[in-house]
Write a protein that holds these residues in place. Structure first.
Motif, PDB file in Angstrom:
ATOM      1  N   LEU A 140       0.831  -1.198   0.000  1.00 35.65           N
ATOM      2  CA  LEU A 140       0.000   0.000   0.000  1.00 35.65           C
ATOM      3  C   LEU A 140       0.866   1.248   0.000  1.00 35.65           C
ATOM      4  O   LEU A 140       0.512   2.254  -0.613  1.00 35.65           O
ATOM      5  CB  LEU A 140      -0.942  -0.014   1.208  1.00 35.65           C
ATOM      6  CG  LEU A 140      -1.992   1.082   1.280  1.00 35.65           C
ATOM      7  CD1 LEU A 140      -2.897   1.012   0.050  1.00 35.65           C
ATOM      8  CD2 LEU A 140      -2.822   0.939   2.543  1.00 35.65           C
ATOM      9  N   ALA A 141       2.009   1.182   0.654  1.00 34.96           N
ATOM     10  CA  ALA A 141       2.909   2.337   0.688  1.00 34.96           C
ATOM     11  C   ALA A 141       3.435   2.643  -0.706  1.00 34.96           C
ATOM     12  O   ALA A 141       3.512   3.807  -1.110  1.00 34.96           O
ATOM     13  CB  ALA A 141       4.066   2.078   1.644  1.00 34.96           C
ATOM     14  N   GLY A 142       3.788   1.603  -1.443  1.00 35.87           N
ATOM     15  CA  GLY A 142       4.272   1.817  -2.809  1.00 35.87           C
ATOM     16  C   GLY A 142       3.201   2.435  -3.687  1.00 35.87           C
ATOM     17  O   GLY A 142       3.476   3.339  -4.484  1.00 35.87           O
ATOM     18  N   PHE A 143       1.985   1.954  -3.506  1.00 35.64           N
ATOM     19  CA  PHE A 143       0.874   2.512  -4.280  1.00 35.64           C
ATOM     20  C   PHE A 143       0.619   3.958  -3.901  1.00 35.64           C
ATOM     21  O   PHE A 143       0.429   4.818  -4.763  1.00 35.64           O
ATOM     22  CB  PHE A 143      -0.384   1.660  -4.065  1.00 35.64           C
ATOM     23  CG  PHE A 143      -1.559   2.133  -4.848  1.00 35.64           C
ATOM     24  CD1 PHE A 143      -1.571   2.038  -6.226  1.00 35.64           C
ATOM     25  CD2 PHE A 143      -2.666   2.678  -4.211  1.00 35.64           C
ATOM     26  CE1 PHE A 143      -2.663   2.472  -6.957  1.00 35.64           C
ATOM     27  CE2 PHE A 143      -3.754   3.116  -4.927  1.00 35.64           C
ATOM     28  CZ  PHE A 143      -3.754   3.010  -6.312  1.00 35.64           C
ATOM     29  N   ALA A 144       0.619   4.248  -2.594  1.00 38.55           N
ATOM     30  CA  ALA A 144       0.398   5.619  -2.128  1.00 38.55           C
ATOM     31  C   ALA A 144       1.491   6.546  -2.635  1.00 38.55           C
ATOM     32  O   ALA A 144       1.222   7.679  -3.043  1.00 38.55           O
ATOM     33  CB  ALA A 144       0.332   5.656  -0.604  1.00 38.55           C
ATOM     34  N   THR A 145       2.727   6.073  -2.636  1.00 35.94           N
ATOM     35  CA  THR A 145       3.837   6.874  -3.156  1.00 35.94           C
ATOM     36  C   THR A 145       3.657   7.131  -4.644  1.00 35.94           C
ATOM     37  O   THR A 145       3.875   8.244  -5.130  1.00 35.94           O
ATOM     38  CB  THR A 145       5.175   6.162  -2.896  1.00 35.94           C
ATOM     39  OG1 THR A 145       5.299   5.940  -1.490  1.00 35.94           O
ATOM     40  CG2 THR A 145       6.344   6.974  -3.392  1.00 35.94           C
ATOM     41  N   ILE A 177       0.849   7.234  -6.340  1.00 36.91           N
ATOM     42  CA  ILE A 177      -0.245   8.190  -6.502  1.00 36.91           C
ATOM     43  C   ILE A 177       0.256   9.605  -6.233  1.00 36.91           C
ATOM     44  O   ILE A 177      -0.017  10.534  -6.983  1.00 36.91           O
ATOM     45  CB  ILE A 177      -1.404   7.863  -5.526  1.00 36.91           C
ATOM     46  CG1 ILE A 177      -2.007   6.515  -5.844  1.00 36.91           C
ATOM     47  CG2 ILE A 177      -2.455   8.956  -5.504  1.00 36.91           C
ATOM     48  CD1 ILE A 177      -2.946   6.487  -6.994  1.00 36.91           C
ATOM     49  N   ARG A 178       1.016   9.766  -5.162  1.00 34.88           N
ATOM     50  CA  ARG A 178       1.478  11.088  -4.753  1.00 34.88           C
ATOM     51  C   ARG A 178       2.508  11.643  -5.732  1.00 34.88           C
ATOM     52  O   ARG A 178       2.450  12.792  -6.128  1.00 34.88           O
ATOM     53  CB  ARG A 178       2.050  11.003  -3.336  1.00 34.88           C
ATOM     54  CG  ARG A 178       2.300  12.315  -2.686  1.00 34.88           C
ATOM     55  CD  ARG A 178       2.696  12.206  -1.218  1.00 34.88           C
ATOM     56  NE  ARG A 178       3.802  11.280  -0.984  1.00 34.88           N
ATOM     57  CZ  ARG A 178       3.682  10.075  -0.412  1.00 34.88           C
ATOM     58  NH1 ARG A 178       2.513   9.644  -0.013  1.00 34.88           N
ATOM     59  NH2 ARG A 178       4.720   9.292  -0.229  1.00 34.88           N
ATOM     60  N   GLU A 179       3.480  10.823  -6.145  1.00 45.53           N
ATOM     61  CA  GLU A 179       4.577  11.312  -6.976  1.00 45.53           C
ATOM     62  C   GLU A 179       4.177  11.508  -8.434  1.00 45.53           C
ATOM     63  O   GLU A 179       4.680  12.399  -9.099  1.00 45.53           O
ATOM     64  CB  GLU A 179       5.763  10.358  -6.888  1.00 45.53           C
ATOM     65  CG  GLU A 179       6.466  10.414  -5.558  1.00 45.53           C
ATOM     66  CD  GLU A 179       7.621   9.429  -5.465  1.00 45.53           C
ATOM     67  OE1 GLU A 179       7.835   8.661  -6.431  1.00 45.53           O
ATOM     68  OE2 GLU A 179       8.296   9.440  -4.430  1.00 45.53           O
ATOM     69  N   GLN A 180       3.313  10.679  -8.937  1.00 42.24           N
ATOM     70  CA  GLN A 180       2.972  10.739 -10.353  1.00 42.24           C
ATOM     71  C   GLN A 180       1.795  11.659 -10.652  1.00 42.24           C
ATOM     72  O   GLN A 180       1.451  11.854 -11.809  1.00 42.24           O
ATOM     73  CB  GLN A 180       2.677   9.339 -10.887  1.00 42.24           C
ATOM     74  CG  GLN A 180       3.837   8.393 -10.771  1.00 42.24           C
ATOM     75  CD  GLN A 180       5.072   8.888 -11.495  1.00 42.24           C
ATOM     76  OE1 GLN A 180       4.990   9.444 -12.572  1.00 42.24           O
ATOM     77  NE2 GLN A 180       6.224   8.694 -10.890  1.00 42.24           N
ATOM     78  N   GLY A 181       1.176  12.195  -9.641  1.00 44.11           N
ATOM     79  CA  GLY A 181       0.065  13.110  -9.868  1.00 44.11           C
ATOM     80  C   GLY A 181      -1.166  12.427 -10.432  1.00 44.11           C
ATOM     81  O   GLY A 181      -1.890  13.003 -11.238  1.00 44.11           O
TER      82      GLY A 181
END
Length: 136
Positions: free
Chosen positions: A33-38, A40-44
């Protein structure tokens, strides 16, 4: 002994909440989930989703704009929109022939260019292009 037990501080509700939040954050950091959240956040991705939703909603408006203003201009130039879409030429070689329906392509190209122009003008005139911050 009783004095020693009383002197030990009991955790406050705020302290318990902070510890729980830290434990939850550790679980999220260690999971997929952390990888997915990252991502989402980094790629806009959220901004992309919002843009897609707005673009889909605006698509019908742009289509109506093209029908109301661009199609009549095309009709003035070529006679009629239906005439333009039906425009074609035929090439014959012996007993074979090929029919090229270039009018439908030209009509679609005009719609695409008009749509791109309208979107550009909306983004540029409303200064929406300045909302994105530069990637570092």
């Amino acid at each position: 002994m009783a004095a020693a037990k009383k002197s030990a501080k009991k955790p406050t509700a705020k302290k318990i909440v902070e510890e729980t939040e830290l434990k939850a954050a550790d679980v999220i950091k260690k999971s997929h989930l952390a990888g997915f959240a990252t991502f989402i956040r980094e790629q806009g991705v959220v901004g992309l989703a919002v843009g897609l939703a707005i673009g889909a909603a605006a698509g019908d408006t742009v289509k109506k704009l093209v029908q109301a203003f661009i199609d009549p201009l095309v009709q003035l130039i070529v006679g009629s929109q239906a005439g333009l879409q039906a425009a074609s030429f035929t090439v014959k070689f012996g007993n074979r022939q090929g029919v090229f329906l270039y009018g439908a392509f030209v009509s679609s190209l005009i719609t695409l260019l008009a749509t791109a122009l309208v979107v550009y003008l909306i983004v540029h005139l409303l200064h929406l292009d300045k909302l994105d911050k530069a990637k570092e």
